[in-house]
Design a protein around this motif. Structure first.
Motif, PDB file in Angstrom:
ATOM      1  N   ILE A  42       6.764  -5.708  -5.459  1.00 48.45           N
ATOM      2  CA  ILE A  42       6.066  -6.275  -6.626  1.00 48.45           C
ATOM      3  C   ILE A  42       4.563  -6.024  -6.523  1.00 48.45           C
ATOM      4  CG2 ILE A  42       5.485  -8.429  -7.799  1.00 48.45           C
ATOM      5  CD1 ILE A  42       8.295  -9.438  -7.023  1.00 48.45           C
ATOM      6  N   LEU A  43       4.011  -6.297  -5.340  1.00 46.10           N
ATOM      7  CA  LEU A  43       2.580  -6.030  -5.139  1.00 46.10           C
ATOM      8  C   LEU A  43       2.291  -4.539  -5.290  1.00 46.10           C
ATOM      9  CD1 LEU A  43       1.754  -8.339  -2.080  1.00 46.10           C
ATOM     10  CD2 LEU A  43       1.113  -8.689  -4.474  1.00 46.10           C
ATOM     11  N   GLY A  44       3.234  -3.704  -4.793  1.00 45.21           N
ATOM     12  CA  GLY A  44       3.061  -2.256  -4.901  1.00 45.21           C
ATOM     13  C   GLY A  44       3.034  -1.775  -6.340  1.00 45.21           C
ATOM     14  N   VAL A  45       3.867  -2.369  -7.193  1.00 48.50           N
ATOM     15  CA  VAL A  45       3.875  -1.998  -8.612  1.00 48.50           C
ATOM     16  C   VAL A  45       2.537  -2.351  -9.253  1.00 48.50           C
ATOM     17  CG1 VAL A  45       4.890  -2.528 -10.859  1.00 48.50           C
ATOM     18  CG2 VAL A  45       6.367  -2.107  -8.897  1.00 48.50           C
ATOM     19  N   PHE A  46       2.008  -3.559  -8.911  1.00 47.85           N
ATOM     20  CA  PHE A  46       0.697  -3.930  -9.454  1.00 47.85           C
ATOM     21  C   PHE A  46      -0.398  -2.979  -8.953  1.00 47.85           C
ATOM     22  CE2 PHE A  46       2.683  -8.101 -10.333  1.00 47.85           C
ATOM     23  CZ  PHE A  46       2.223  -8.290 -11.629  1.00 47.85           C
ATOM     24  N   LEU A  47      -0.332  -2.619  -7.670  1.00 49.58           N
ATOM     25  CA  LEU A  47      -1.312  -1.667  -7.135  1.00 49.58           C
ATOM     26  C   LEU A  47      -1.174  -0.309  -7.801  1.00 49.58           C
ATOM     27  CD1 LEU A  47      -1.272  -2.449  -3.289  1.00 49.58           C
ATOM     28  CD2 LEU A  47      -3.077  -2.984  -4.928  1.00 49.58           C
ATOM     29  N   SER A  48       0.062   0.126  -8.040  1.00 48.38           N
ATOM     30  CA  SER A  48       0.273   1.430  -8.677  1.00 48.38           C
ATOM     31  C   SER A  48      -0.196   1.412 -10.129  1.00 48.38           C
ATOM     32  CB  SER A  48       1.756   1.821  -8.609  1.00 48.38           C
ATOM     33  OG  SER A  48       2.556   0.911  -9.346  1.00 48.38           O
ATOM     34  N   TRP A  49      -0.026   0.282 -10.798  1.00 46.38           N
ATOM     35  CA  TRP A  49      -0.527   0.175 -12.177  1.00 46.38           C
ATOM     36  C   TRP A  49      -2.044   0.357 -12.198  1.00 46.38           C
ATOM     37  CZ3 TRP A  49      -3.880  -3.369 -14.532  1.00 46.38           C
ATOM     38  CH2 TRP A  49      -3.926  -3.311 -15.934  1.00 46.38           C
TER      39      TRP A  49
ATOM     40  N   LEU B 143       0.831  -1.206   0.000  1.00 50.93           N
ATOM     41  CA  LEU B 143       0.000   0.000   0.000  1.00 50.93           C
ATOM     42  C   LEU B 143       0.861   1.249   0.000  1.00 50.93           C
ATOM     43  CD1 LEU B 143      -2.809  -1.081   2.515  1.00 50.93           C
ATOM     44  CD2 LEU B 143      -3.087  -0.620   0.073  1.00 50.93           C
ATOM     45  N   GLY B 144       1.888   1.270   0.838  1.00 49.64           N
ATOM     46  CA  GLY B 144       2.772   2.434   0.885  1.00 49.64           C
ATOM     47  C   GLY B 144       3.595   2.598  -0.372  1.00 49.64           C
ATOM     48  N   ILE B 145       4.162   1.498  -0.860  1.00 50.89           N
ATOM     49  CA  ILE B 145       4.992   1.568  -2.063  1.00 50.89           C
ATOM     50  C   ILE B 145       4.139   1.919  -3.274  1.00 50.89           C
ATOM     51  CG2 ILE B 145       6.409   0.192  -3.643  1.00 50.89           C
ATOM     52  CD1 ILE B 145       7.451  -1.327  -1.182  1.00 50.89           C
ATOM     53  N   GLY B 146       2.951   1.322  -3.392  1.00 52.05           N
ATOM     54  CA  GLY B 146       2.075   1.613  -4.521  1.00 52.05           C
ATOM     55  C   GLY B 146       1.652   3.066  -4.559  1.00 52.05           C
ATOM     56  N   ALA B 147       1.275   3.617  -3.408  1.00 50.02           N
ATOM     57  CA  ALA B 147       0.868   5.024  -3.353  1.00 50.02           C
ATOM     58  C   ALA B 147       2.030   5.940  -3.730  1.00 50.02           C
ATOM     59  CB  ALA B 147       0.344   5.361  -1.955  1.00 50.02           C
ATOM     60  N   ASN B 148       3.222   5.634  -3.222  1.00 48.94           N
ATOM     61  CA  ASN B 148       4.392   6.447  -3.566  1.00 48.94           C
ATOM     62  C   ASN B 148       4.699   6.364  -5.051  1.00 48.94           C
ATOM     63  OD1 ASN B 148       6.283   7.701  -1.239  1.00 48.94           O
ATOM     64  ND2 ASN B 148       5.045   6.030  -0.407  1.00 48.94           N
ATOM     65  N   THR B 149       4.541   5.193  -5.633  1.00 51.02           N
ATOM     66  CA  THR B 149       4.827   5.028  -7.062  1.00 51.02           C
ATOM     67  C   THR B 149       3.854   5.833  -7.917  1.00 51.02           C
ATOM     68  OG1 THR B 149       5.707   2.813  -6.653  1.00 51.02           O
ATOM     69  CG2 THR B 149       5.100   3.341  -8.914  1.00 51.02           C
ATOM     70  N   VAL B 150       2.565   5.843  -7.546  1.00 54.17           N
ATOM     71  CA  VAL B 150       1.572   6.604  -8.306  1.00 54.17           C
ATOM     72  C   VAL B 150       1.912   8.086  -8.301  1.00 54.17           C
ATOM     73  CG1 VAL B 150      -0.825   7.377  -8.311  1.00 54.17           C
ATOM     74  CG2 VAL B 150      -0.313   4.960  -8.036  1.00 54.17           C
ATOM     75  N   ILE B 151       2.166   8.642  -7.123  1.00 51.07           N
ATOM     76  CA  ILE B 151       2.424  10.084  -7.040  1.00 51.07           C
ATOM     77  C   ILE B 151       3.751  10.433  -7.692  1.00 51.07           C
ATOM     78  CG2 ILE B 151       2.695  12.040  -5.480  1.00 51.07           C
ATOM     79  CD1 ILE B 151      -0.137  10.893  -5.720  1.00 51.07           C
ATOM     80  N   PHE B 152       4.754   9.561  -7.529  1.00 50.99           N
ATOM     81  CA  PHE B 152       6.026   9.848  -8.203  1.00 50.99           C
ATOM     82  C   PHE B 152       5.863   9.806  -9.715  1.00 50.99           C
ATOM     83  CE2 PHE B 152      10.062   8.619 -10.135  1.00 50.99           C
ATOM     84  CZ  PHE B 152      10.861   9.670  -9.694  1.00 50.99           C
ATOM     85  N   SER B 153       4.971   8.941 -10.215  1.00 50.37           N
ATOM     86  CA  SER B 153       4.706   8.911 -11.652  1.00 50.37           C
ATOM     87  C   SER B 153       4.172  10.255 -12.129  1.00 50.37           C
ATOM     88  CB  SER B 153       3.709   7.802 -11.989  1.00 50.37           C
ATOM     89  OG  SER B 153       4.219   6.539 -11.658  1.00 50.37           O
ATOM     90  N   LEU B 154       3.270  10.859 -11.342  1.00 50.62           N
ATOM     91  CA  LEU B 154       2.738  12.174 -11.690  1.00 50.62           C
ATOM     92  C   LEU B 154       3.841  13.224 -11.675  1.00 50.62           C
ATOM     93  CD1 LEU B 154      -0.599  12.186  -9.636  1.00 50.62           C
ATOM     94  CD2 LEU B 154      -0.265  11.574 -12.015  1.00 50.62           C
TER      95      LEU B 154
END
Length: 840
Positions: free
Chosen positions: A338-345, A31-42
């Protein structure tokens, strides 16, 4: 490397051996890694990814900054632009640009007229951007002379494909644009993009003679820095030139300075603060997740005390044990990543679907190599962050106690519990900061939505109809440092014809026109004089704007029945009618705020005011006072406003506001869905003038929604991240309390055997929980007071220290914490003394 690999393998076996532990820990991290990945993508897409031009870092724009408002970014007047271009030695090339829309007329094959959007580029802008045409050529300096721009156009690949079906013979074709024949000389490459997918063309800058001498800025200079020249060096040079201009020609340049900004920052800089705040929020979410996993690892380390003690007794040093325990957590981090990347996708897909129209570079949003690199770095850091503290504690066991395994209570248990409690306390504090930030934004949004608009936006369709500049006005002279133009009679006559035509459309209950979009735009800031009173001090703003003590009000021109169509109440007096024609006595209507401010102790009806913006303007009689309206949902207080019949406007007009005379926004109140009338209205307008299309169809409610679309998205993301943080904190509280009860089972049994009741046990358990929560809430409140000031500028009608929000969110988090404690507390009460005394 062999021992490291062995430690990793051991970590994998531990993950498989304890699947429940693995699932909870991995999801907390994901959850933490996925959220960080989404915002960093922006952030990566808008603020970090280079613009699609050669050496984009050297592209800069120049703004005019007035002395009375250092935060403003205004266009640059022609005199300053040419001086910067000729005298500066910091730039390889410089050109000016401005955006524009044009009417593409109906053609011989029956295609209807349409509104197209594009840019006016000085020829040197094409050199600055280093772009080449896909077909044909670009225009030259000789084709962009003052008052004599060549009738040529370069179209984008988008327009070429849509309007010409990618015909390679398009070069040399003649288009009717703004009722003038224009020759297509080139097609831009397919990958050309200039801050929007709606760009259809570029044309010469087309500077008119009045603009040359005007003090108002109408364009933005774009330059490319020479190699080795920094932005700071170029800024120093431009500052010197701007100061010389202000000294030599104070009428046009006095009180102005200049500011350089990279093109990327100019385009996307407004997103910097919101995105960085969101990145800070998701960093908190990740830290909370790490604290959760650290708590789980502390609990697991307690069960491995004997193993660590044996390793120590056999000669393993503390550093070796710490390395082993930290390395074992790496597979867990990788799984969470890995789970975070899928969540961020999935999160990016949802963001793209929910993002409002106009969100920059949305089509480029993706998880690319840089984003994956960021995620990998986060995985490594989290592995160290949540693994190091438990490893350090587990690596220093009491050998005698650990080897004997004689007790599950006592001072050693208290020490272990203390560290886990500290982690949960920090989780609560960080969750509270996030939730209070989200609560303040939600509070602001609710207040915006409740803002009284003063008009009825329901079932009202709007569109605009406009003339080209050359069809609406012609140069006359100068007045107060800006160009003065004669207004042609054709636009006003055509507006009346369009209005009469759309009134006859079935399902149209009422129709009217206004010079600017209703409830979506402020009017011209117009100075005025009140008959019988001395003139106020002159404004110091460029163009006679609202600065200083000058009397100003928002100025709108309207057709009859505007107030009836928008359901704005007429408080006193009468409405404008068809009898208020160009040959009738001049009249004006004011709003309630203007009446209060300028006619506080008298009746304004019958008083006369003179608009002070062109020479020889005649007085107008106030015939009515109407209710206040806001120019947007975000406007805090209504502004003084005046309305004049559009046919009674002065025959001369300042050039910078020519669009208010060249176009009209029409309003149609309907009995059903307004958008179903769009095609009918287009045909009705074409019956009046087939060469000038009706465009920008939308409802007033859509306009209002668009005003808050980014705020809604911002609140949604903050709310989601705050909710995730609260859930993770609740899990952390539950985990600590559950383990505490399990660890103290024998102690609880002894207490109950000695006569302690269930209430005493509940108090003992809750005392620990409430102490953690209480300290966490106090730390969170202190952090909120400090950090929520960052979002102060984004708040509406609520302060960054709003007591109701702080109290409400704190109470909510306390309830969540208490609920998380209920199951462990019930378990503690249910312990039977006989079973507890046998528990080890």
């Amino acid at each position: 490397m062999t021992t490291v690999w062995q430690d990793v393998q051991y970590g994998l076996r531990m993950m498989v051996k304890r699947p429940a532990f693995t699932i909870v820990a991995a999801l907390s991290l994901a959850l933490g890694i996925g959220a960080n990945t989404v915002i960093f993508s922006l952030i990566n897409t808008t603020l970090l990814r280079p613009l699609p031009f050669d050496d984009p870092g050297s592209l800069v724009v120049i703004w005019t900054v007035p002395a009375q408002n250092k935060e403003a970014r205004n266009g640059v007047n022609f005199s300053a632009y040419t001086t910067f271009r000729e005298q500066s030695r910091s730039f390889e090339a410089m050109g000016a640009l401005t955006n524009i829309s044009k009417n593409l007329g109906a053609d011989e094959n029956g295609a209807p007229a349409e509104r197209i959007s594009g840019w006016r580029f000085a020829p040197s802008v094409l050199q600055v951007l280093r772009i080449k045409p896909a077909l044909g050529r670009f225009y030259t300096e000789d084709e962009d002379q003052i008052d004599n721009a060549a009738p040529v156009i370069v179209i984008t690949h988008r327009l070429w494909k849509r309007h010409f079906n990618s015909d390679p013979a398009v070069i040399g074709k003649t288009l009717m644009i703004d009722q003038q024949p224009i020759i297509v000389i080139g097609v831009l490459p397919e990958n050309f993009s200039f801050f929007g997918d709606d760009v259809d063309f570029i044309t010469p800058l087309g500077t008119a003679r009045p603009q040359v001498t005007s003090k108002l800025g109408f364009s933005i200079p774009l330059g490319r820095l020479k190699k080795g020249v920094s932005l700071r060096q170029a800024q120093a040079e431009i500052d010197t030139i701007a100061a010389q201009l202000a000294s030599a020609d104070p009428e046009r340049h006095g009180g102005n300075s200049a500011r350089l900004q990279t093109l990327q920052e100019a385009a996307y800089g407004d997103l910097r603060n919101p995105l960085l705040i969101l990145q800070g929020a998701v960093a908190f979410v990740l830290l909370i997740g790490c604290a959760n996993v650290a708590g789980l690892l502390l609990a697991r380390a307690a069960s491995r005390r004997t193993e660590v003690a044996v390793r120590t007794a056999l000669g393993a040093g503390r550093g070796r044990i710490v390395r082993q325990l930290v390395t074992e957590t790496f597979p867990l981090s990788v799984l969470g990543g890995i789970l975070g990347v899928f969540l961020s996708w999935g999160g990016l897909k949802l963001f793209i679907a929910a993002a409002p129209p106009g969100f920059p570079r949305l089509d480029e949003l993706s998880i690319d190599a840089s984003v994956l690199g960021f995620t990998a770095l986060v995985v490594v850091l989290t592995s160290v962050v949540f693994g190091l503290v438990p490893a350090m504690q587990a690596s220093k066991p009491d050998l005698m106690v650990s080897l004997k395994e004689s007790t599950r209570s006592g001072t050693e248990g208290v020490a272990r519990q203390y560290l886990r409690s500290v982690l949960v306390t920090l989780q609560i504090a960080m969750s509270l900061v996030l939730l209070i930030g989200a609560g303040l934004m939600i509070n602001s949004f609710v207040r915006v939505q409740k803002n009284t608009l003063g008009a009825d936006a329901h079932n009202v369709l709007t569109f605009d109809f406009r003339f080209a500049q050359n069809d609406a006005i012609t140069p006359y002279g100068r007045y107060r440092g800006v160009g003065l133009w004669d207004v042609k009679p054709l636009p006003a006559l055509t507006f009346d014809r369009v209005l009469e035509r759309i009134k006859g459309i079935p399902a149209v209950a009422s129709a009217a026109g206004v010079s600017r979009p209703p409830l979506n735009s402020g009017g011209i800031q117009m100075q005025f004089l009140i008959e019988g009173r001395p003139a106020p001090p002159p404004s110091t703003a460029p163009g006679g704007g609202p600065q200083g003590q000058a009397q100003t009000a928002d100025y709108f021109s309207i057709t009859p029945n505007y107030f009836g169509t928008m359901k704005i109440p007429i408080l006193r007096g009468r409405d404008i009618t068809a009898q208020d024609s160009a040959s009738s006595p001049l009249v004006i209507i004011i709003n309630q705020t203007m009446a209060r401010r300028f006619f506080a102790n008298e009746d304004p009806l019958g008083r006369r005011i003179t608009l002070d913006f062109v020479p020889d303007e005649r007085p107008r009689e106030i015939i009515a006072v109407v209710g206040d309206t806001r120019t947007s949902q975000m406007q805090k207080e209504p502004s003084p406003t005046m309305y004049v019949p559009h046919v009674q406007q002065t025959p001369r007009w300042p050039g910078p506001q020519f669009s208010d005379r060249a176009g009209m926004y029409f309003l149609l109140r309907t009995s059903g869905d307004p958008l179903k009338l769009v095609e009918t209205v287009k045909r009705a307008v074409a019956d009046v003038d087939a060469s000038r299309p009706a465009a920008n169809f939308r409802t007033v409610e859509q306009n209002l929604s668009q005003q808050t679309q980014f705020l809604r998205l911002y609140i949604l993301l903050l709310g989601i991240f705050g909710g995730i943080a609260a859930v993770l904190a609740a899990i952390g509280i539950y985990g600590v309390m559950a383990y505490s009860v399990a660890e103290r089972t024998r102690e609880i049994g002894i207490r109950m055997a000695l006569g302690a009741g269930s209430g005493d046990v509940v108090k003992m358990v809750l005392r620990h929980a409430l102490l953690m929560v209480g300290i966490g809430v106090m730390l969170g409140l202190a952090g909120s007071f400090a950090l929520t000031r960052v979002i102060k500028s984004a708040l509406y009608g609520v302060t960054a220290t709003d007591p109701a929000t702080y109290a409400g969110i704190s109470t909510l988090l306390l309830l969540v914490a208490i609920i998380a404690c209920l199951i462990p507390t019930r378990r503690a009460v249910a312990v039977h003394p006989t079973i507890a005394l046998r528990y080890e």
